[in-house]
Design a protein around this motif. Structure first.
Motif, short mmCIF file in Angstrom:
data_model
loop_
_atom_site.label_atom_id
_atom_site.label_comp_id
_atom_site.label_asym_id
_atom_site.label_seq_id
_atom_site.Cartn_x
_atom_site.Cartn_y
_atom_site.Cartn_z
N ALA A 1 1.06 3.69 -3.33
CA ALA A 1 0.69 5.09 -3.15
C ALA A 1 1.81 6.01 -3.64
O ALA A 1 1.57 7.02 -4.31
CB ALA A 1 0.37 5.37 -1.68
N ALA A 2 3.06 5.65 -3.32
CA ALA A 2 4.19 6.47 -3.74
C ALA A 2 4.34 6.49 -5.26
O ALA A 2 4.75 7.49 -5.85
CB ALA A 2 5.47 5.97 -3.08
N PRO B 1 -2.99 2.52 -8.82
CA PRO B 1 -4.23 2.23 -8.09
C PRO B 1 -4.12 0.95 -7.27
O PRO B 1 -3.47 -0.02 -7.67
CB PRO B 1 -5.27 2.08 -9.20
CG PRO B 1 -4.71 2.86 -10.34
CD PRO B 1 -3.22 2.69 -10.27
N MET B 2 -4.79 0.94 -6.12
CA MET B 2 -4.80 -0.23 -5.26
C MET B 2 -5.69 -1.33 -5.85
O MET B 2 -6.74 -1.04 -6.41
CB MET B 2 -5.32 0.12 -3.87
CG MET B 2 -4.53 1.17 -3.13
SD MET B 2 -2.94 0.55 -2.55
CE MET B 2 -2.17 2.09 -2.03
N SER C 1 1.84 6.05 -7.33
CA SER C 1 0.54 6.45 -7.90
C SER C 1 -0.05 5.36 -8.78
O SER C 1 -0.61 5.61 -9.85
CB SER C 1 0.68 7.76 -8.70
OG SER C 1 1.08 8.81 -7.86
N GLU D 1 0.82 -1.21 0.00
CA GLU D 1 0.00 0.00 0.00
C GLU D 1 0.86 1.26 0.00
O GLU D 1 0.58 2.22 -0.72
CB GLU D 1 -0.94 -0.01 1.20
CG GLU D 1 -2.05 -1.07 1.09
CD GLU D 1 -2.92 -1.14 2.33
OE1 GLU D 1 -2.54 -0.53 3.36
OE2 GLU D 1 -3.97 -1.79 2.27
N LYS D 2 1.92 1.25 0.79
CA LYS D 2 2.81 2.41 0.84
C LYS D 2 3.53 2.61 -0.49
O LYS D 2 3.65 3.74 -0.99
CB LYS D 2 3.83 2.22 1.96
CG LYS D 2 4.74 3.41 2.18
CD LYS D 2 5.65 3.19 3.38
CE LYS D 2 6.56 4.40 3.61
NZ LYS D 2 7.45 4.19 4.79
N THR D 3 3.98 1.50 -1.09
CA THR D 3 4.71 1.60 -2.35
C THR D 3 3.80 2.03 -3.48
O THR D 3 4.16 2.90 -4.29
CB THR D 3 5.37 0.24 -2.69
OG1 THR D 3 6.19 -0.15 -1.59
CG2 THR D 3 6.22 0.36 -3.94
#
Length: 269
Positions: A51-52, A56-57, A54, A47-49
């Motif tokens: 997000a960094a 999508p999850m 950009s 999730e952190k990676t």
């Protein structure tokens, strides 16, 4: 069996940005008795990676179910690799137009030599090649592992099990495939990874476990000499857990106080 976007498949599109640019991230997950170990920590790092970067999850519940389904095939120990790329689309480096990430889940046997490493420890060399400074990507397990490929070539040419790797400033970062800890007195040290290296899942777990021991933890930028003066050294990754280091070049380490303490608590929380 390999699962790509929820379906069994063996091939991914040539246009996928994982192939074109290394545009994504991955994690290797230990499976024991059909269960993935430390899944919450793996998901948190993803999730952190993502997000960094950009990206999508994915639907994490679905991904977890797929990981668990593949993990269930292992009666004892095994490995599940989860890779998430930005998918296909965009022109050149631009990610514009990439709307559907690719989720690839595969499996492999457990590296059996890790059992011996855990029991008797290993010796490390020291790589001559150095990691570059990359503050935008430091800590993330992204798909561009060319530095590690070159380091592994050096390690194999020297017949080492693994080796300590420093950055271009001469600060200890990690080994080619694991994080590193060392103890001096009552303090356990591990490198600051804000400029280079990978923040391993087992590293995070061990850092949490240290809080319940008599030892204190310091995250440091240290030259190789500080490591070589340690009372004990051990390395970690998600598959081999903790491995004691017996020797780095001509420097020997015989104590295992922190290693033994942490090994007892390994999966206790």
């Amino acid at each position: 069996m390999t699962c790509i976007n929820g379906a069994e498949a063996e091939y991914i599109a040539v246009s996928d940005r994982a192939m074109q640019y290394g545009d994504g991230c991955f994690s290797t997950i230990l499976v024991e008795q059909g269960k993935p170990r430390l899944w919450p920590l793996h998901q948190a790092r993803f999730e952190k990676t993502l997000a960094a970067l950009s990206i999508p999850m994915p639907d994490w519940l679905t991904v977890q179910q797929q990981v668990e389904r593949i993990a269930a095939n292992f009666a004892s120990k095994g490995v599940v690799k989860l890779l998430i790329s930005r998918g296909s689309g965009g022109r050149g480096y631009s990610p514009t137009g990439c709307e559907s990430p690719s989720v690839v889940i595969s499996h492999s046997p457990f590296p059996n030599h890790y059992h011996g490493w855990q029991q008797v420890g290993i010796e490390l060399g020291v790589c001559q090649q150095a990691l570059g400074l990359s503050p935008m990507l430091a800590g993330f397990k992204h798909l561009n592992r060319l530095e590690q490929v070159l380091l592994k070539q050096e390690i194999e040419s020297c017949n080492w099990a693994d080796a300590v790797v420093c950055d271009v400033l001469g600060q200890v970062v990690e080994t080619s495939a694991s994080n590193i800890f060392w103890r001096k007195g009552n303090t356990i040290f591990t490198p600051d990874l804000s400029m280079a290296g990978v923040c391993g899942v087992m590293r995070s777990h061990v850092m949490t476990l240290i809080k319940s021991t008599p030892y204190c933890l310091e995250i440091v930028k240290s030259p190789l000499d500080a490591l070589l003066c340690a009372d004990e050294v051990f390395i970690t990754n998600a598959l081999m857990a903790l491995v004691p280091i017996n020797q780095i070049n001509e420097h020997s380490f015989t104590e295992r106080m922190a290693f033994n303490e942490l090994n007892k608590r390994l999966y206790s929380c």
